[in-house]
Design a protein around this motif. Sequence first.
Motif, PDB file in Angstrom:
ATOM      1  N   ILE A 184      -7.987  -4.917   7.891  1.00 40.47           N
ATOM      2  CA  ILE A 184      -8.886  -3.820   8.255  1.00 40.47           C
ATOM      3  C   ILE A 184      -9.904  -4.270   9.297  1.00 40.47           C
ATOM      4  O   ILE A 184     -10.141  -3.583  10.299  1.00 40.47           O
ATOM      5  N   THR A 215      -4.367  -0.151   9.780  1.00 41.08           N
ATOM      6  CA  THR A 215      -5.654  -0.139   9.078  1.00 41.08           C
ATOM      7  C   THR A 215      -5.576   0.750   7.847  1.00 41.08           C
ATOM      8  O   THR A 215      -5.984   0.356   6.745  1.00 41.08           O
ATOM      9  N   ALA A 229      -5.761  -0.272   3.713  1.00 40.67           N
ATOM     10  CA  ALA A 229      -6.718   0.330   2.779  1.00 40.67           C
ATOM     11  C   ALA A 229      -5.999   1.121   1.693  1.00 40.67           C
ATOM     12  O   ALA A 229      -6.333   1.019   0.506  1.00 40.67           O
ATOM     13  N   LEU A 255     -13.170   4.618   5.434  1.00 41.07           N
ATOM     14  CA  LEU A 255     -12.535   4.277   6.700  1.00 41.07           C
ATOM     15  C   LEU A 255     -12.630   5.440   7.680  1.00 41.07           C
ATOM     16  O   LEU A 255     -12.873   5.248   8.877  1.00 41.07           O
ATOM     17  N   THR A 288     -17.047  -0.343   4.008  1.00 42.47           N
ATOM     18  CA  THR A 288     -15.617  -0.168   3.751  1.00 42.47           C
ATOM     19  C   THR A 288     -15.003  -1.433   3.172  1.00 42.47           C
ATOM     20  O   THR A 288     -14.209  -1.381   2.218  1.00 42.47           O
TER      21      THR A 288
END
Length: 302
Positions: free
Chosen positions: A54, A104, A108, A119, A160
């Motif tokens: 991420i 990404t 997550a 995010l 995050t």
Amino acid sequence: MSLRALWTYQAERFPLAKTAPLLGMFSAASISVSAQLAGRGLPHWTAFLAGFVIAMTLFFQMRACDEWKDLDDDRRLRPDRPIPRGLVSLQLILTLGVASMALTALAAGLWYPPVLWLLGLVWVWLAAMTLEFGAPVWLKVRPVLYLLSHMAIMPLIDLTLTALEWMPHGAAPAGLWMFLALSFVNGCVLEIGRKLWATDHEIEGVDSYSRLWRPGRAARIWLLTVGLSALLLIGVGACTGALWLSGMVALLGFGLCAGAAGRYAAAPTPAAQKRVDTLAGLWVFLCYATAGFAPFLVRALT
């Protein structure tokens, strides 16, 4: 487009040798601090892998957005950069940036899908930054506000990353705000530190903090951000049971940065510029290493 061209691009605009270790420590420390603040053990190693993916992809997306936002200025003032000189195309970098968003989201979502909400907030802020919040001219003549508004993405990214640890357990742990504030200030340390240029390196029409504030004042402001970062590091250490070790690191790091700032203020040479830039990165790396993992060392020594 050759792989050699992409490799040259990363070396100049997204140097993996520097970026990967720093973001690896940043992401790992974020997860570790969240667990330390809550009094929990560390999560499974896959949380750390998700955090690293991420962080790396988000920062590449930030670089891609900067390439789009700054293209006209780069063509006029910095034609030696990879895109203006034709090494790679803007379309390619933007395509890679958009493609990386899927990675990404996958990182997550595979770990804990609700993290995708946070995010999404990061991406909304990144889009607003890229569009200069709809007021590019107004913001450009207010460089301090420009800096603060753009560095606000750092605690959002950090929120995050820490959420990979705390969100599966419910609410964020008490004291997390201090670590998020540390990320905001460290963003300023890096951003100001990389734009304290040697007098001979200033580029007409290109903004730098050394040009804006003059070298002496710019060095003092940079050192002030380092000092604030050091205080926040001590505060995080107090919350995680590593006060004395965090304090020692903070004092040592601040002393080294003070020496570099003083030498730069006295003579803004290329060597002094490089020293400040290097110490800014090392200080931030050390900050996260200490915040995230000093508690383990303290417990091992007691």
